[in-house]
Design an enzyme around this catalytic site. Structure first.
Site, PDB file in Angstrom:
ATOM      1  N   ASP A  87      -4.495 -12.883   3.627  1.00 15.81           N
ATOM      2  CA  ASP A  87      -5.805 -12.366   4.046  1.00 15.81           C
ATOM      3  C   ASP A  87      -6.930 -12.736   3.073  1.00 15.81           C
ATOM      4  OD1 ASP A  87      -4.591 -10.611   2.258  1.00 15.81           O
ATOM      5  OD2 ASP A  87      -4.741  -8.846   3.552  1.00 15.81           O
ATOM      6  N   HIS A 129      -6.249  -7.193  -0.501  1.00 12.81           N
ATOM      7  CA  HIS A 129      -6.425  -5.772  -0.827  1.00 12.81           C
ATOM      8  C   HIS A 129      -5.612  -5.389  -2.066  1.00 12.81           C
ATOM      9  CE1 HIS A 129      -6.862  -6.244   3.621  1.00 12.81           C
ATOM     10  NE2 HIS A 129      -7.949  -5.528   3.387  1.00 12.81           N
ATOM     11  N   HIS A 132       0.817  -1.224   0.000  1.00 13.41           N
ATOM     12  CA  HIS A 132       0.000   0.000   0.000  1.00 13.41           C
ATOM     13  C   HIS A 132       0.848   1.270   0.000  1.00 13.41           C
ATOM     14  CE1 HIS A 132      -3.723  -2.173   0.443  1.00 13.41           C
ATOM     15  NE2 HIS A 132      -3.357  -2.731   1.594  1.00 13.41           N
ATOM     16  N   ASP A 165      -2.541 -10.399  -2.460  1.00 17.63           N
ATOM     17  CA  ASP A 165      -3.106 -10.015  -1.170  1.00 17.63           C
ATOM     18  C   ASP A 165      -4.601  -9.736  -1.400  1.00 17.63           C
ATOM     19  OD1 ASP A 165      -2.098  -8.608   1.666  1.00 17.63           O
ATOM     20  OD2 ASP A 165      -3.868  -7.614   0.821  1.00 17.63           O
TER      21      ASP A 165
HETATM   22  C1  SP5 Z   1      -1.191  -5.122   3.926  1.00 15.78           C
HETATM   23  C2  SP5 Z   1      -2.653  -5.146   4.196  1.00 15.78           C
HETATM   24  O1  SP5 Z   1      -3.269  -6.189   4.111  1.00 15.78           O
HETATM   25  N1  SP5 Z   1      -3.223  -4.007   4.592  1.00 15.78           N
HETATM   26  C3  SP5 Z   1      -4.615  -3.948   4.840  1.00 15.78           C
HETATM   27  C4  SP5 Z   1      -5.043  -2.699   5.479  1.00 15.78           C
HETATM   28  C5  SP5 Z   1      -6.526  -2.686   5.753  1.00 15.78           C
HETATM   29  N2  SP5 Z   1      -6.892  -1.621   6.584  1.00 15.78           N
HETATM   30  C6  SP5 Z   1      -8.261  -1.245   6.712  1.00 15.78           C
HETATM   31  C7  SP5 Z   1      -9.212  -2.368   6.514  1.00 15.78           C
HETATM   32  C8  SP5 Z   1     -10.624  -1.982   6.890  1.00 15.78           C
HETATM   33  C9  SP5 Z   1     -11.394  -3.242   7.098  1.00 15.78           C
HETATM   34  N3  SP5 Z   1     -12.540  -3.058   7.884  1.00 15.78           N
HETATM   35  C10 SP5 Z   1     -13.261  -4.295   8.069  1.00 15.78           C
HETATM   36  C11 SP5 Z   1     -13.622  -4.507   9.478  1.00 15.78           C
HETATM   37  C12 SP5 Z   1     -14.218  -5.887   9.631  1.00 15.78           C
HETATM   38  N4  SP5 Z   1     -14.606  -6.123  10.997  1.00 15.78           N
HETATM   39 ZN    ZN Z   2      -4.209  -7.115   2.628  1.00 18.15          ZN
END
Ligand code: SP5
Ligand code: ZN
Length: 334
Positions: A279, A192, A155, A190
């Site tokens: 993830d 994301h 990211h 990943d």
């Molecule tokens: C490297 C990596 O995997 N970074 C991921 C960063 C995600 N950060 C915010 C994610 C927001 C997810 N919210 C969901 C809540 C579920 N209970």
């Molecule tokens: Zn991720």
């Protein structure tokens, strides 16, 4: 397989993150890396390649900011981890900000990426871990290596942090690989979208970026990763985004992976960097795909069928107790 790990990466341990309007425990914990490391008998320590390979990917001003942000935060009389609350949108102004709050906002796109006293040290060794895994692969001494990087990197852009990422380990390794390989591909698997990696190489024709991730219409990082983002200028057609709806399971995932791999192969990649996130696992606490632990061996095998020298770099994955098994399955399949 060669595996690299450095426990200086464990020092960075933010207390909390802002999520859905509330403070929650920081998901990207040192325990993640500890659990994965436990799955291996021996892991090599990284060499120190210094700042140069990092500074060809990241702006000098951003690196200076990362190194001094925590001290500036303290000097401003603050307690706890340094975190931003104001962010300049769309048209960012030149970075001549005075207040630490302005600097943090100008170098990040979320409030989930705090800076602690140890962040620089851990991020630096995370990047060195990726570079060290690359070396034997690049020299042809090994076909593949696994870099247990933490904090993750995909990211982070040239001049910004976000999503638990500070230095873009995969991008730093891919750039270093260009010393010997004309065409380098990054496969980001990943959950994301790897927005930082995409941004870094978006207008370049020498580094292919392919990503399979949750649809940004519903999932973080929201502003990147749509299928119509395909690169710009000389890089047009050298970025491939394959977003999937929440709930994706192994059959669909592997069909999509086949598309990404054949695009990389058709493009003529000579070396592959895999941004591997665990993830995508069904039990991940912040993600919504449905892969099971046993699916990762087949996924690893499928990536290996590309038959290119490969560096695997660790990204996300937050089901801490399962991470060792998931990474183990992926690498053994590979
Ligand atoms: C490297 C990596 O995997 N970074 C991921 C960063 C995600 N950060 C915010 C994610 C927001 C997810 N919210 C969901 C809540 C579920 N209970
Ligand atoms: Zn991720």
């Amino acid at each position: 397989m060669i595996t690299i790990f450095d426990d200086r990466q464990l020092a960075h341990a933010p207390e909390r993150e802002l999520n859905n309007g509330a403070w929650t425990a920081y998901q990207e914990s040192p325990d993640r890396a500890r659990q994965i490391a436990k799955a291996f008998d021996v892991m090599a320590q990284p060499e120190d390649f210094g700042l140069d390979p990092i500074a060809v990917v990241h702006d000098r001003a951003y690196l200076g900011f990362l190194r001094s942000a925590y001290d500036e935060w303290r000097d401003a009389g603050r307690e706890g981890d340094a975190i931003g609350y104001a962010f300049p949108i769309i048209r960012r102004r030149a970075n001549s900000h005075i207040r630490i709050d302005a600097k943090i906002g100008a170098h990040s796109f979320d409030a989930a990426t705090p800076i602690t006293a140890d962040t620089w040290e851990s991020a630096y060794w995370s990047a060195q871990t990726a570079l060290s895994g690359l070396q034997p692969v690049l020299k042809g001494e090994a076909r593949s290596a696994f870099a247990l990087c933490r904090p993750p990197g995909h990211h982070a852009g040239a001049d910004y942090m976000g999503g638990y990422c500070y230095l873009n380990n995969a991008a730093i390794a891919a750039q270093a690989a260009r010393a010997r390989a004309d065409r380098v591909a990054i496969l980001d698997i990943d959950y994301h979208h790897g927005n930082g990696t995409q941004d870094i190489f978006y207008d370049r024709s020498d580094v292919f970026f392919a990503s399979i991730h949750a649809d940004p219409a519903t999932d973080y990082p929201y502003y990147w990763g749509f299928a119509e983002e395909t690169g710009a200028g000389a890089g047009e057609g050298v970025t491939l985004n394959l977003p999937l709806a929440r709930g994706a399971e192994a059959v669909l995932y592997r069909k999509t992976l086949a598309k990404a791999l054949s695009a990389i192969s058709d493009w003529g990649a000579e070396l592959l960097v895999v941004s591997f996130g665990a993830d995508t696992f069904a039990g991940d606490p912040i993600s919504s795909f449905a892969l099971e632990t046993s699916d990762y061996a087949a996924i690893g095998r499928q990536v290996a069928e590309l038959a290119q020298p490969t560096l695997i770099v660790m990204e996300g994955g937050y089901a801490v107790g399962q991470l060792g098994a998931i990474v183990g399955e992926f690498l053994s399949g590979f």
